[in-house]
Design an enzyme around this catalytic site. Structure first.
Site, PDB file in Angstrom:
ATOM      1  CG  HIS A 115      -1.839   1.161   1.239  1.00 61.05           C
ATOM      2  ND1 HIS A 115      -2.925   1.250   0.392  1.00 61.05           N
ATOM      3  CD2 HIS A 115      -1.813   2.333   1.946  1.00 61.05           C
ATOM      4  CE1 HIS A 115      -3.536   2.403   0.579  1.00 61.05           C
ATOM      5  NE2 HIS A 115      -2.885   3.072   1.520  1.00 61.05           N
ATOM      6  CD  GLU A 153     -11.340 -10.404   8.845  1.00 49.86           C
ATOM      7  OE1 GLU A 153     -10.415 -11.049   8.294  1.00 49.86           O
ATOM      8  OE2 GLU A 153     -11.455 -10.311  10.069  1.00 49.86           O
ATOM      9  CD  GLU A 184      13.241   8.432  -1.789  1.00 49.97           C
ATOM     10  OE1 GLU A 184      12.803   8.561  -0.630  1.00 49.97           O
ATOM     11  OE2 GLU A 184      13.707   9.377  -2.452  1.00 49.97           O
TER      12      GLU A 184
HETATM   13  C1  GAR Z   1       1.448   1.026  -6.453  1.00 56.97           C
HETATM   14  O1  GAR Z   1       1.778   2.308  -6.003  1.00 56.97           O
HETATM   15  C2  GAR Z   1       0.744   0.244  -5.345  1.00 56.97           C
HETATM   16  O2  GAR Z   1       1.241   0.530  -4.076  1.00 56.97           O
HETATM   17  C3  GAR Z   1      -0.664   0.786  -5.482  1.00 56.97           C
HETATM   18  O3  GAR Z   1      -0.869   0.884  -6.877  1.00 56.97           O
HETATM   19  C4  GAR Z   1       0.380   1.089  -7.554  1.00 56.97           C
HETATM   20  C5  GAR Z   1       0.552   0.020  -8.606  1.00 56.97           C
HETATM   21  O4  GAR Z   1       1.694   0.233  -9.385  1.00 56.97           O
HETATM   22  N1  GAR Z   1      -1.595  -0.109  -4.846  1.00 56.97           N
HETATM   23  C6  GAR Z   1      -2.667   0.324  -4.182  1.00 56.97           C
HETATM   24  O5  GAR Z   1      -2.978   1.487  -4.109  1.00 56.97           O
HETATM   25  C7  GAR Z   1      -3.501  -0.763  -3.518  1.00 56.97           C
HETATM   26  N2  GAR Z   1      -4.300  -0.225  -2.485  1.00 56.97           N
HETATM   27  P1  GAR Z   1       2.383  -0.939 -10.232  1.00 56.97           P
HETATM   28  O6  GAR Z   1       1.299  -1.609 -11.070  1.00 56.97           O
HETATM   29  O7  GAR Z   1       3.379  -0.205 -11.106  1.00 56.97           O
HETATM   30  O8  GAR Z   1       3.040  -1.905  -9.276  1.00 56.97           O
END
Ligand code: GAR
Length: 214
Positions: A115, A153, A184
């Site tokens: 996240h 959940e 980072e």
């Molecule tokens: C990433 O920043 C990930 O942390 C976020 O989506 C992006 C996906 O990038 N995920 C969420 O927000 C889930 N709650 P990616 O497809 O380049 O890995």
């Protein structure tokens, strides 16, 4: 006894976090993991190309329709691929679908998620992708970061495995902040957490086998 744990990776988009896992594996940093399958709910996700290039079997499971029946069907298909691949640990790497309580309860502490904020800030339902960074900037925080946690959940509610802080800079946009948090924090703590989870599973298994012999 097997000396690696099978891993499935669920994606929806660009897949830079998947790439970080692929690169860490190629660099020998994931000795406890075997990358078994990549599953996308979006056929156009670039993450699928990354999986193919790395020689990992890639699958598309589109979610058709809304409501409980559609969710159950979607999860059954995902579950079948995970089981058939032999994966024991599932990584949500930019996977933009919420998994039902019914699904996650089958895999306690076997599903991990990255996240892009320091949980419990800017998390839960509605906080995903760029929206998380927009919220952090509009709140005016000076430090944000990323969290890797087990999935339960409660959306973004499972036990935290690793976190890493990242400074917010003057003039940051959601896009510049997203990129810095990825570079980072996410791309470092996601592979490191995955290795830790798989190494812990292997250690527990060796321990059980030793106890059985006593
Ligand atoms: C990433 O920043 C990930 O942390 C976020 O989506 C992006 C996906 O990038 N995920 C969420 O927000 C889930 N709650 P990616 O497809 O380049 O890995």
């Amino acid at each position: 006894m097997k000396d690696t744990v099978g891993v499935a990776i669920l994606v929806s988009g660009g897949g830079t976090n998947l790439q970080a896992i692929i690169d860490a594996k190629a660099a020998g940093q994931l000795p406890s993991c075997e990358l078994k399958a990549v599953i996308s709910n979006k056929p156009e996700a670039y993450a699928l190309r990354r999986a193919e290039k790395a020689g990992i079997p890639a699958y598309v499971v589109p979610k058709i329709g809304r409501g409980e029946a559609a969710q159950v069907e979607f999860e059954e298909r995902v579950d079948e691929i995970i089981r058939r691949s032999g994966a024991e640990v599932t990584v949500l790497a930019g996977f933009m679908c919420i998994l039902s309580e019914n699904f996650v309860k089958k895999y306690p502490e076997r599903i991990i998620n990255v996240h892009p904020a320091l949980i419990p800030s800017f998390c839960g339902k509605g906080f995903y992708g760029l929206r998380v960074h927009e919220a952090a900037l509009s709140y005016g925080v000076k430090v944000t970061g990323a969290t890797v946690h087990f999935v339960n959940e409660i959306p973004d509610g499972g036990r935290i495995i690793m976190q890493k802080a990242v400074d917010v800079k003057e003039g940051d946009t959601p896009e510049t902040l997203q990129r810095r948090v990825m570079e980072e924090a996410e791309w470092k703590i996601l592979p490191a957490s995955l290795e830790k989870v798989c190494a812990d599973i292997l250690a527990a298994r060796r321990n059980d086998a030793m106890n059985d012999q006593l």
